[in-house]
Every structure is written in structure tokens, then in C-alpha cells.
Design a protein around this motif. Structure first.
Motif, short mmCIF file in Angstrom:
data_model
loop_
_atom_site.label_atom_id
_atom_site.label_comp_id
_atom_site.label_asym_id
_atom_site.label_seq_id
_atom_site.Cartn_x
_atom_site.Cartn_y
_atom_site.Cartn_z
N GLY A 1 0.81 -1.22 0.00
CA GLY A 1 0.00 0.00 0.00
C GLY A 1 0.84 1.26 0.00
O GLY A 1 0.61 2.19 -0.79
N ILE A 2 1.84 1.30 0.85
CA ILE A 2 2.71 2.49 0.92
C ILE A 2 3.53 2.62 -0.36
O ILE A 2 3.62 3.71 -0.93
CB ILE A 2 3.61 2.43 2.17
N GLY A 3 4.12 1.52 -0.82
CA GLY A 3 4.93 1.58 -2.04
C GLY A 3 4.13 2.01 -3.25
O GLY A 3 4.57 2.87 -4.03
N ILE A 4 2.94 1.45 -3.41
CA ILE A 4 2.11 1.82 -4.56
C ILE A 4 1.64 3.26 -4.44
O ILE A 4 1.63 4.01 -5.42
CB ILE A 4 0.94 0.82 -4.71
N THR B 1 6.67 0.26 -8.02
CA THR B 1 5.27 0.07 -8.37
C THR B 1 5.01 -1.20 -9.15
O THR B 1 4.09 -1.97 -8.84
CB THR B 1 4.76 1.28 -9.17
N ARG B 2 5.80 -1.44 -10.20
CA ARG B 2 5.52 -2.61 -11.04
C ARG B 2 5.64 -3.93 -10.28
O ARG B 2 4.71 -4.74 -10.30
CB ARG B 2 6.40 -2.59 -12.27
N PRO B 3 6.74 -4.19 -9.56
CA PRO B 3 6.79 -5.46 -8.84
C PRO B 3 5.75 -5.55 -7.72
O PRO B 3 5.16 -6.62 -7.52
CB PRO B 3 8.22 -5.53 -8.29
N LEU B 4 5.50 -4.45 -7.03
CA LEU B 4 4.48 -4.49 -5.97
C LEU B 4 3.10 -4.72 -6.55
O LEU B 4 2.28 -5.44 -5.97
CB LEU B 4 4.50 -3.19 -5.15
N ALA B 5 2.82 -4.14 -7.72
CA ALA B 5 1.51 -4.33 -8.35
C ALA B 5 1.33 -5.79 -8.78
O ALA B 5 0.24 -6.35 -8.63
CB ALA B 5 1.35 -3.38 -9.53
N ILE B 6 2.38 -6.40 -9.29
CA ILE B 6 2.29 -7.82 -9.68
C ILE B 6 2.04 -8.68 -8.44
O ILE B 6 1.18 -9.57 -8.45
CB ILE B 6 3.56 -8.26 -10.42
#
Length: 125
Positions: free
Chosen positions: A56-59, A65-70
Motif C-alpha cells: 500500500g505504501i509503495g504503490i 510500483t511494477r513489482p508491488l503491483a504484480i
């Protein structure tokens, strides 16, 4: 306009993760009950809470963003399985919403955070 919409979408997706953290902290027994139905230990909500906080914090910041979104998309798909209770239409709706939200995270992974994001410790604008 696209960068502003990307920021707004990112913040909404991040809010979902952070709301999940808040829900787990405020009422862990509900999440633990769903885990118990899947024959999983209740303590698994704590690593999940850590993940949803970091994601949540990273996004929200647009950092990694890309690795956290995946990972968030995968998290949504996996957690949807706890809601597949055929006799409970509300839980089935939650499962379906998790799949739709996973699609949003995959779109974020595909297109990136937009211009208003942290990049190597600074705001990229």
C-alpha cells in the motif's frame, strides 16, 4: 491528465491494501476464521498485514510500483479463494471483486506509476 489519473488510480489501489491492513489489525478474528475454513493457521494474517502495508505504501508513493503491483495482483487472486463459498452470495461477490482488483493491479504493472512517483528517492515529475 493521464499522469493525474494514474496517481488517483494508484492511490485508490493503495488505499485498498492499507484498508486491508487496518481491518486485519482491528478485527483479526474475522480473517482468521476465513483462514480456518481453508485449514490454514490464523497467524498467517500477520505476514499478510505486513505485505498489505508495504504494498500500500509503495504503490501510493509510486516506489517499486511494477513489482508491488504484480505481487498485489497475486495476493488478490490467492485471497479470493478464501471467499469462494458457493452458498454465500456476498462472499462470492468479494471473490469476484478480488479478481477485478487484480486486473487493476496488472494494468498498473503494465503501464507503471505515471509521472508523479518516487524514483530512486526523489519525486519524478
Amino acid at each position: 491528465m493521464a499522469d493525474l489519473l494514474a496517481l488517483l488510480g494508484r492511490l485508490l489501489l493503495a488505499a485498498l491494501m492499507l484498508a486491508g491492513t487496518a481491518q486485519k489489525l482491528a478485527s483479526p478474528t474475522e480473517a482468521q476464521a476465513l483462514l480456518a475454513l481453508a485449514a490454514l493457521p490464523g497467524w498467517l494474517i500477520w505476514p499478510a498485514a505486513i505485505f498489505t502495508t508495504i504494498a500500500g505504501i509503495g504503490i501510493a508513493l509510486g516506489f517499486a510500483t511494477r513489482p508491488l503491483a504484480i505481487l498485489a495482483a497475486g495476493y488478490c487472486v490467492v485471497t479470493s479463494t478464501f471467499h469462494i463459498l458457493m452458498d454465500d452470495p456476498w462472499q462470492m461477490t468479494i471473490a469476484f471483486k478480488n479478481w477485478v482488483i487484480a486486473g487493476g493491479y496488472l494494468m498498473l504493472a503494465a503501464h507503471g506509476p505515471g509521472r508523479f512517483a518516487l524514483s530512486l528517492g526523489r519525486l519524478s515529475a
